[in-house]
Motif scaffolding. Sequence first.
Motif, PDB file in Angstrom:
ATOM      1  N   ASP A  58      -6.374   4.974   8.484  1.00 12.55           N
ATOM      2  CA  ASP A  58      -4.912   5.320   8.019  1.00 12.55           C
ATOM      3  C   ASP A  58      -4.705   6.268   7.526  1.00 12.55           C
ATOM      4  OD1 ASP A  58      -3.063   3.537   6.620  1.00 12.55           O
ATOM      5  OD2 ASP A  58      -4.326   3.088   4.729  1.00 12.55           O
ATOM      6  N   GLN A 146       6.673   4.382  -2.008  1.00 11.52           N
ATOM      7  CA  GLN A 146       6.184   2.201  -1.383  1.00 11.52           C
ATOM      8  C   GLN A 146       5.298   1.649  -2.814  1.00 11.52           C
ATOM      9  OE1 GLN A 146       3.550   3.299   1.273  1.00 11.52           O
ATOM     10  NE2 GLN A 146       3.673   1.530   2.505  1.00 11.52           N
ATOM     11  N   ALA A 147       5.349   1.079  -3.392  1.00 17.45           N
ATOM     12  CA  ALA A 147       4.736   0.478  -4.283  1.00 17.45           C
ATOM     13  C   ALA A 147       3.239  -0.018  -3.573  1.00 17.45           C
ATOM     14  CB  ALA A 147       5.148  -0.800  -5.089  1.00 17.45           C
ATOM     15  N   LYS A 148       3.400  -0.937  -2.696  1.00 14.55           N
ATOM     16  CA  LYS A 148       1.793  -1.971  -1.849  1.00 14.55           C
ATOM     17  C   LYS A 148       1.874  -1.613  -0.413  1.00 14.55           C
ATOM     18  CE  LYS A 148      -0.067  -5.515  -1.838  1.00 14.55           C
ATOM     19  NZ  LYS A 148      -0.375  -7.031  -2.665  1.00 14.55           N
ATOM     20  N   ASP A 149       1.202  -1.422   0.172  1.00 20.00           N
ATOM     21  CA  ASP A 149       0.904  -1.153   1.915  1.00 20.00           C
ATOM     22  C   ASP A 149      -0.778  -1.472   2.186  1.00 20.00           C
ATOM     23  OD1 ASP A 149       0.842  -0.794   3.986  1.00 20.00           O
ATOM     24  OD2 ASP A 149       0.845   1.476   4.084  1.00 20.00           O
ATOM     25  N   ASP A 150      -0.639  -2.921   1.399  1.00 24.92           N
ATOM     26  CA  ASP A 150      -1.939  -3.487   2.343  1.00 24.92           C
ATOM     27  C   ASP A 150      -1.920  -3.990   3.855  1.00 24.92           C
ATOM     28  OD1 ASP A 150      -2.711  -2.860   0.048  1.00 24.92           O
ATOM     29  OD2 ASP A 150      -3.294  -4.936  -0.707  1.00 24.92           O
ATOM     30  N   PRO A 154      -4.730 -11.667   3.267  1.00 25.22           N
ATOM     31  CA  PRO A 154      -5.487 -11.967   2.286  1.00 25.22           C
ATOM     32  C   PRO A 154      -6.717 -12.802   2.884  1.00 25.22           C
ATOM     33  CG  PRO A 154      -3.571 -13.077   2.557  1.00 25.22           C
ATOM     34  CD  PRO A 154      -3.378 -12.275   3.624  1.00 25.22           C
TER      35      PRO A 154
END
Length: 166
Positions: A58, A146-150, A154
């Motif tokens: 990553d 960017q607030a989220k990058d998963d 899930p």
Amino acid sequence: MASTRLDPIDRKILAELQADGRMTNVELAKRVGISAPPCLRRVRTLEESGYIRGYHADVDSHELGFEVQVFANVGLSSQAEADLSAFEERCRAWPLVRECHMLNGEVDFILKCVAPDLSSFQSFLTGELLTTPNVASVKTSLVIRQAKDDPGVPFDVLEERLAKSA
């Protein structure tokens, strides 16, 4: 549902590897509650079956000098299968395009692009994307933050769903 062919240990293996693909097999086996040799066999089977497509680092795009991220909504003139496939093939060849998704709705594709700077993206947009055969429209949105990058899926949602269906 494909996940029903996987037992709880396989799903735990996948969840752990998704969170940390660099852990040793010994550590993975300990986390999922089995010994190392069967754990390794299960991982190999998951790889061979296509559940695990690869392992990636990553990397931080900003640290590497890619300051610009853009989503491009692309409309095509023709949605014939040959034209859709030709556009997808073009996207695979463009280094700045990191993701390409065909959509149902107002636009045909959404592209996630990264570039070192705005002028590099503009050169790609005007010199490549807009001049591609069959491209009728392109609307771009510059990412501010960017607030989220998963990555991945899930697994907790999957486990809840499986528990309800059991």
